[in-house]
Motif scaffolding. Structure first.
Motif, mmCIF file in Angstrom:
data_model
loop_
_atom_site.group_PDB
_atom_site.id
_atom_site.type_symbol
_atom_site.label_atom_id
_atom_site.label_comp_id
_atom_site.label_asym_id
_atom_site.label_seq_id
_atom_site.Cartn_x
_atom_site.Cartn_y
_atom_site.Cartn_z
ATOM 1 N N LYS A 70 12.488 -0.841 7.249
ATOM 2 C CA LYS A 70 11.612 -1.999 7.499
ATOM 3 C C LYS A 70 11.051 -2.584 6.217
ATOM 4 N N THR A 71 10.645 -1.727 5.288
ATOM 5 C CA THR A 71 9.871 -2.213 4.132
ATOM 6 C C THR A 71 10.654 -2.159 2.820
ATOM 7 N N GLY A 72 11.798 -1.460 2.837
ATOM 8 C CA GLY A 72 12.589 -1.344 1.611
ATOM 9 C C GLY A 72 12.029 -0.330 0.634
ATOM 10 N N THR A 73 10.981 0.380 1.034
ATOM 11 C CA THR A 73 10.432 1.424 0.167
ATOM 12 C C THR A 73 9.971 2.594 1.031
ATOM 13 N N VAL A 74 9.962 3.811 0.437
ATOM 14 C CA VAL A 74 9.454 4.960 1.203
ATOM 15 C C VAL A 74 7.947 5.098 1.032
ATOM 16 N N LEU A 75 7.400 4.347 0.069
ATOM 17 C CA LEU A 75 5.960 4.449 -0.165
ATOM 18 C C LEU A 75 5.360 3.032 -0.248
ATOM 19 N N PRO A 76 5.097 2.402 0.913
ATOM 20 C CA PRO A 76 4.537 1.038 0.890
ATOM 21 C C PRO A 76 3.185 1.014 0.165
ATOM 22 N N GLU A 77 2.912 -0.113 -0.481
ATOM 23 C CA GLU A 77 1.686 -0.266 -1.278
ATOM 24 C C GLU A 77 0.427 -0.021 -0.435
ATOM 25 N N GLU A 78 0.512 -0.331 0.869
ATOM 26 C CA GLU A 78 -0.681 -0.162 1.728
ATOM 27 C C GLU A 78 -1.106 1.313 1.831
ATOM 28 N N VAL A 79 -0.163 2.240 1.643
ATOM 29 C CA VAL A 79 -0.514 3.668 1.704
ATOM 30 C C VAL A 79 -1.420 4.013 0.522
ATOM 31 N N ILE A 80 -1.003 3.561 -0.648
ATOM 32 C CA ILE A 80 -1.793 3.811 -1.864
ATOM 33 C C ILE A 80 -3.153 3.112 -1.734
ATOM 34 N N ALA A 81 -3.118 1.843 -1.244
ATOM 35 C CA ALA A 81 -4.370 1.074 -1.117
ATOM 36 C C ALA A 81 -5.329 1.798 -0.181
ATOM 37 N N SER A 82 -4.804 2.353 0.890
ATOM 38 C CA SER A 82 -5.669 3.045 1.854
ATOM 39 C C SER A 82 -6.329 4.266 1.198
ATOM 40 N N ILE A 83 -5.557 5.039 0.440
ATOM 41 C CA ILE A 83 -6.160 6.232 -0.195
ATOM 42 C C ILE A 83 -7.172 5.812 -1.261
ATOM 43 N N ARG A 84 -6.887 4.692 -1.938
ATOM 44 C CA ARG A 84 -7.887 4.211 -2.913
ATOM 45 C C ARG A 84 -9.203 3.905 -2.204
ATOM 46 N N GLU A 85 -9.086 3.464 -0.929
ATOM 47 C CA GLU A 85 -10.303 3.119 -0.179
ATOM 48 C C GLU A 85 -10.976 4.383 0.385
ATOM 49 N N THR A 86 -10.192 5.250 1.031
ATOM 50 C CA THR A 86 -10.804 6.421 1.700
ATOM 51 C C THR A 86 -11.063 7.566 0.725
ATOM 52 N N PHE A 123 16.945 7.176 -3.444
ATOM 53 C CA PHE A 123 15.635 6.777 -3.943
ATOM 54 C C PHE A 123 14.866 7.955 -4.537
ATOM 55 N N ARG A 124 13.900 7.613 -5.390
ATOM 56 C CA ARG A 124 13.078 8.638 -6.023
ATOM 57 C C ARG A 124 12.022 9.139 -5.040
ATOM 58 N N SER A 125 11.482 10.313 -5.317
ATOM 59 C CA SER A 125 10.569 10.977 -4.391
ATOM 60 C C SER A 125 9.289 10.175 -4.172
ATOM 61 N N ALA A 126 8.953 9.934 -2.882
ATOM 62 C CA ALA A 126 7.691 9.275 -2.544
ATOM 63 C C ALA A 126 6.521 10.180 -2.929
ATOM 64 N N ASN A 127 6.751 11.488 -2.865
ATOM 65 C CA ASN A 127 5.676 12.436 -3.201
ATOM 66 C C ASN A 127 5.304 12.330 -4.665
ATOM 67 N N VAL A 128 6.346 12.285 -5.520
ATOM 68 C CA VAL A 128 6.090 12.180 -6.958
ATOM 69 C C VAL A 128 5.401 10.848 -7.248
ATOM 70 N N ALA A 129 5.880 9.754 -6.584
ATOM 71 C CA ALA A 129 5.295 8.426 -6.811
ATOM 72 C C ALA A 129 3.824 8.394 -6.397
ATOM 73 N N LEU A 130 3.512 9.034 -5.280
ATOM 74 C CA LEU A 130 2.127 9.070 -4.784
ATOM 75 C C LEU A 130 1.234 9.811 -5.786
ATOM 76 N N ARG A 131 1.715 10.944 -6.246
ATOM 77 C CA ARG A 131 0.920 11.743 -7.198
ATOM 78 C C ARG A 131 0.709 10.971 -8.487
ATOM 79 N N LYS A 132 1.766 10.258 -8.914
ATOM 80 C CA LYS A 132 1.646 9.527 -10.186
ATOM 81 C C LYS A 132 0.746 8.311 -10.035
ATOM 82 N N SER A 133 0.916 7.541 -8.940
ATOM 83 C CA SER A 133 0.141 6.294 -8.865
ATOM 84 C C SER A 133 -1.337 6.557 -8.635
ATOM 85 N N LEU A 134 -1.703 7.678 -8.036
ATOM 86 C CA LEU A 134 -3.136 7.976 -7.854
ATOM 87 C C LEU A 134 -3.649 8.952 -8.917
ATOM 88 N N ASP A 135 -2.769 9.274 -9.864
ATOM 89 C CA ASP A 135 -3.097 10.229 -10.928
ATOM 90 C C ASP A 135 -3.681 11.529 -10.357
#
Ligand code: NAD
Length: 360
Positions: free
Chosen positions: A46-62, A78-90
């Motif tokens: 649906k979104t072309g990514t395994v880690l849509p930006e809204e997931v990161i945005a939600s964690i930034r909020e909560t 594709f590259r790991s969504a887990n690694v991307a999540l850990r990296k983008s939220l540091d």
């Protein structure tokens, strides 16, 4: 006030264990306002990514996330969504406790290890050069000139990047954890005898940080020796701090010491956000079968409750899990004497049993 928590069910068996975990967390009496967001294979089309930006945005909020496992293809795709999540939220610290509970079938008793794995760099930084690309050719030429070595161009390269700031903060995290949780010792794990610059730097930083914590013992071990020591005499160790790759491998080894991945929890923690998830993966072959063990994610929920300072609820959930494990009746196939044991129950029945123990 309910806690706002981003809930990511993940894919494979993720949604089933997430639902079971949500039920036991709510049964503690702590109130949650779940912000449910999908990631993984289920949203890729649906979104072309395994880690849509809204997931990161939600964690930034909560500021807090609870996550099921997400599938990553091996060696391609594709590259790991887990690694991307850990990296983008540091989320720089991966905390993986390995604790024995009576009733878990294991060769060991009384294991109580804390793995603090660096979560943002090392060979997992995703800095890779693919075979047959001009970038790889350029890099190999550069390495040839800089090190006077003659490397084949028919190759691929992954970079092991270790920095002082990232090493410093994970080692400080390990010492702070030790101090806050009445632990006696931190062991830094490395391969600095061979990788003198990268692992050597990690060790040097660990030795420097250790001086700031005179109340906590410090030692270091070479990673291969550490593997043997953990199998032979795990009781000698307490808090381990490791670069990313060794931390990943040794946390699975430690999960094996306590009775398997079905009960091994994890937390990814940064300065601003924290995401809690089991150590295990999406076990896709069992998806939709109400079969796998939800306890690793439930124990991750215990870590989340502690992070939210809901200590009493955390202890109650942990005791209920321990009681269900000790009884050995309402547990999934992996905690039975044999995997084909006909008395094994399903994922959701484990949640029912844990809730019944909490209400008893
Ligand atoms: P896995 O952890 O999914 O499975 C390894 C073994 O353990 C399998 O036999 C599996 O059936 C069993 N197992 C795993 N969880 C279990 C549970 N809760 N209860 C009972 N048995 C359980 O590891 P894998 O097969 O190497 O990886 C599958 C996928 O998961 C891969 O795509 C991998 O990239 C991904 N993965 C994701 C995460 C994450 O989301 N954090 C972590 C590790 C692996």
């Amino acid at each position: 006030m309910p806690y706002d928590v981003t809930l990511i069910p993940g894919d494979g068996t993720g949604p089933e264990i997430t639902e079971a975990t949500r039920r036991v967390l709510e049964a503690t009496g702590v109130e949650f306002n779940w912000h449910v967001h999908q990631a993984g294979l289920s949203v890729l089309e649906k979104t072309g990514t395994v880690l849509p930006e809204e997931v990161i945005a939600s964690i930034r909020e909560t500021k807090v996330g609870l996550k099921g496992p997400i599938t990553t293809p091996v060696g391609k795709g594709f590259r790991s969504a887990n690694v991307a999540l850990r990296k983008s939220l540091d989320l720089y610290a991966n905390l993986r406790p390995a604790k024995s509970f009576p009733g878990l079938r294991s060769r060991y008793e009384n294991i109580d290890l804390i793995i603090c794995r660096e979560n943002t760099e090392d060979l997992y930084a995703g800095i890779e050069f693919q075979r047959g690309t001009p970038e790889l050719d350029e890099l190999i030429d550069f390495i040839g000139r800089a090190t006077k070595t003659n490397l084949s161009h028919d190759a691929a390269i992954s970079i092991k990047y270790i920095s002082v700031p990232a090493s410093r903060r994970i080692v400080k995290f390990a010492f702070d954890y030790a101090r806050d949780n009445n632990r006696r010792k931190v062991t830094a794990v490395h391969k600095a005898n061979i990788m003198k610059f990268s692992d050597g730097l990690f060790l040097q930083v660990a030795q420097e940080v250790a001086k700031e914590y005179p109340d906590i013992q410090f030692e270091d071990r070479i990673v291969d020796n550490m593997c043997m020591q953990l199998v032979q005499k795990p009781e000698l160790y307490d808090v381990l701090v490791l670069p990313n790759l060794y931390g990943d491998i040794l946390s699975d080894l430690s999960a094996g010491l306590i009775g398997g991945l079905g009960v091994a929890p994890g937390a990814n923690i940064g300065a601003d956000y924290a995401v809690f998830e089991p150590v295990h993966g999406s076990a896709p072959k069992y998806a939709g079968q109400n079969k796998v063990n939800p306890m690793a994610m439930m124990f991750s929920g215990v870590l989340m409750l502690r992070h939210l300072k809901e200590r009493e609820a955390a202890n109650r959930l942990e005791s209920a899990l321990a009681a269900v494990i000790a009884e050995g009746k309402n547990v999934t196939y992996d905690l039975k004497p044999r995997p084909d044991d006909p008395t094994a129950v399903g994922t959701s029945q484990v949640a029912d049993a844990v809730i019944a123990k909490m209400n008893a």
